[in-house]
Enzyme design. Structure first.
Site, PDB file in Angstrom:
ATOM      1  N   HIS A 208       0.838  -1.196   0.000  1.00  0.00           N
ATOM      2  CA  HIS A 208       0.000   0.000   0.000  1.00  0.00           C
ATOM      3  C   HIS A 208       0.881   1.256   0.000  1.00  0.00           C
ATOM      4  CE1 HIS A 208      -3.283   2.723   1.265  1.00  0.00           C
ATOM      5  NE2 HIS A 208      -4.067   1.801   0.775  1.00  0.00           N
ATOM      6  N   GLU A 370      -1.860  -0.335  -5.968  1.00  0.00           N
ATOM      7  CA  GLU A 370      -1.934  -1.615  -5.255  1.00  0.00           C
ATOM      8  C   GLU A 370      -2.094  -2.776  -6.229  1.00  0.00           C
ATOM      9  OE1 GLU A 370      -5.017  -1.484  -1.984  1.00  0.00           O
ATOM     10  OE2 GLU A 370      -5.036   0.609  -2.553  1.00  0.00           O
TER      11      GLU A 370
END
Ligand code: NAG
Ligand code: NAG
Ligand code: NAG
Ligand code: NAG
Ligand code: NAG
Ligand code: NAG
Ligand code: NAG
Ligand code: NAG
Ligand code: NAG
Ligand code: NAG
Length: 415
Positions: A208, A370
């Site tokens: 992330h 992501e």
């Protein structure tokens, strides 16, 4: 220590369940204990690239590369020291590994072999559901709220591990995971492996990481809306409701529409005046927080390392280009809609003594990329993602691989 881990990992990878503690206690050559710097960060180096990591969430905290003028830029968000990761209350998941199930789980529940499981909720609270209507990134004490253990650290590579106990956040069974980051010639590679040791369980991981390819040093704009973004295999995306929960439908990103990043590269901010973008990232939200599918099987067999990037991010200002190669079949992009100037920049970033730009992250000042699988696939049986998202002891381990490749592209003009 390192040899211990490697032999343990080999056994784990071959599908044999071993006791990690037992493998740690084997007598082997003495290795120096990995050492962080004075800020608690572990540094690794490649050619033209250096990065620092912290045990909290196995997070990348700094990533340094030179721009087109040879000036070093720190292109990821983070904090100045390891201690602050635990203290920060906003917890934007800076650079960590969300787990054991990344992204959102509808109604904080799922069914497995006829049994329903309730996971701890942590997003979208209402009077009837004060904890929230859904679970984001594995729950209020998901993996990126915990300190991983550093199990190996060399000049070019670092490996973290975590043991996630049975029942934690409501998930069934223990999961043991290893996260390895390696730097090469202007490359950042990672491999994430997770093994359920006692029960069948969903697993989905990601990195992330928040990017600003100018290191917030651009004196004309601190936003990433002028960064160019390209998703060559992503003509479709997961449809979501107004709290970003998948509805089950897969929808087309028609050419020229706001979510079209496949037909040609385009500036992230290109569609911001298009009314279609209002609500695109949830209720009253203009921007992106969407899951695009990565469709490449139709072009024949492919080698994810060689056959083209799944995403490209470029800044014309710094000239830095990031090509993301990955074996994952979905890609979430979040344009930092929720940032509001309340997070400070690191001392390695931004402009100093420039009254125009406070040393904080503005809305749209960063973009999260992501690599992952289809969001909430555990609640959409019709998507048939079980083999990518459900794992059991003795079966194949969960594996995610990616290679983030940097270059200087001075011809990356905004489109
Ligand atoms: C640790 O980092 C935080 C956030 O980056 C910063 O506010 C704080 O001053 C730092 N503390 C020390 C001792 O460097
Ligand atoms: C993680 O480790 C840091 C020191 O590196 C420590 O200050 C912090 O309290 C730890 N956090 C958790 C959640 O264990
Ligand atoms: C939501 O979760 C609750 C608690 O686990 C369960 O009772 C309910 O049936 C679920 N609702 C839906 C629509 O799945
Ligand atoms: C580690 O990498 C840095 C940067 O490339 C280099 O200066 C240093 O000599 C390396 N150290 C070792 C022990 O290889
Ligand atoms: C790194 O890659 C560049 C171009 O991709 C090449 O010219 C250079 O020789 C490589 N450096 C090393 C040390 O392998
Ligand atoms: C930005 O920096 C460049 C190079 O230092 C300078 O030429 C330019 O005038 C600056 N622009 C602004 C708006 O400050
Ligand atoms: C950002 O892109 C817009 C639209 O292409 C352009 O008008 C503007 O000058 C760009 N700003 C910067 C700082 O590059
Ligand atoms: C929508 O967002 C704007 C800007 O963030 C805010 O001022 C406004 O109150 C919000 N409206 C609603 C109905 O929540
Ligand atoms: C900014 O966002 C944070 C986190 O959502 C929130 O706690 C804070 O109140 C917001 N600040 C402003 C000025 O809106
Ligand atoms: C540089 O960027 C341009 C514009 O996106 C692109 O067409 C070109 O292929 C890139 N060059 C390289 C070597 O990646």
């Amino acid at each position: 220590m390192r040899l211990d881990w490697l032999s343990g990992a080999t056994l784990l990878l071959s599908g044999v369940c071993v006791n990690v503690a037992a493998s740690r206690s084997q007598k082997t050559v003495e290795k120096p204990v990995p050492k962080p710097d004075k800020d608690g960060k572990y540094w690794i180096h490649g050619q033209g690239i250096s990065a620092a990591f912290v045990p909290y969430g196995a997070s990348v905290s700094n990533l340094l590369i030179k721009d087109q003028y040879g000036i070093q830029r720190d292109v990821v968000t983070g904090f100045d020291n390891a201690t602050y990761y635990t203290l920060d209350r906003q917890h934007p998941h800076f650079g960590g590994v969300p787990g054991r199930y990344a992204n959102r789980i509808k109604n904080s529940s799922f069914e497995l072999d006829g049994q329903s499981y309730q996971i701890t909720a942590n997003e979208n609270p209402t009077p009837e559901h004060p904890a929230g209507l859904d679970t984001l990134h594995g729950g209020p004490d998901g993996w990126d709220w915990r300190n991983f253990t550093v199990v190996a650290h060399s000049n070019t590579s670092i490996t973290f591990s975590i043991v996630d106990p049975d029942g934690k956040e409501g998930f069934p069974g223990e999961v043991v995971s290893f996260i390895t980051y390696t730097l090469g010639n202007m490359t950042w590679d990672f491999k994430m492996v997770a093994i359920p040791t006692t029960k069948k369980t969903p697993i989905m991981l990601s990195s992330h990481t928040y990017w600003n390819l100018d290191g917030f040093a651009n004196n004309e704009t601190q936003s990433v809306l002028n960064h160019t973004f390209y998703l060559p295999y992503s003509g479709q995306r997961v449809a979501v409701d107004n709290i970003l929960i998948p509805t089950g439908d897969i929808v087309a990103n028609k050419e020229g529409s706001v979510n079209d990043f496949w037909s040609a590269p385009k500036q992230i901010g290109r569609s911001f005046s298009d009314p279609e973008l209002e609500g695109n990232c949830g209720f009253n939200c203009t921007g992106y927080d969407n899951c695009w599918l990565v469709n490449r099987d139709q072009d024949g067999p492919y080698d994810w390392r060689l056959d083209g990037f799944v995403a490209r991010l470029q800044s014309a200002w710094s000239g830095i280009q990031l090509d993301v190669y990955s074996d994952q079949e979905a890609f979430q992009m979040y344009s930092c809609n929720g940032q509001n100037g309340s997070m400070a920049l690191k001392k390695t970033q931004g402009l100093f003594d420039n009254p125009k730009f406070p040393r904080t992250i503005p809305q749209y000042g960063c973009v999260v990329l992501e690599v992952e699988d289809w969001v909430d696939g555990i609640n959409q049986p019709e998507w048939q993602r079980s083999s990518k998202q459900i794992f059991e002891p003795g079966g194949d381990p969960y594996v995610l691989q990616a290679s983030y490749r940097f270059s200087i592209n001075s011809t990356a003009t905004p489109l």
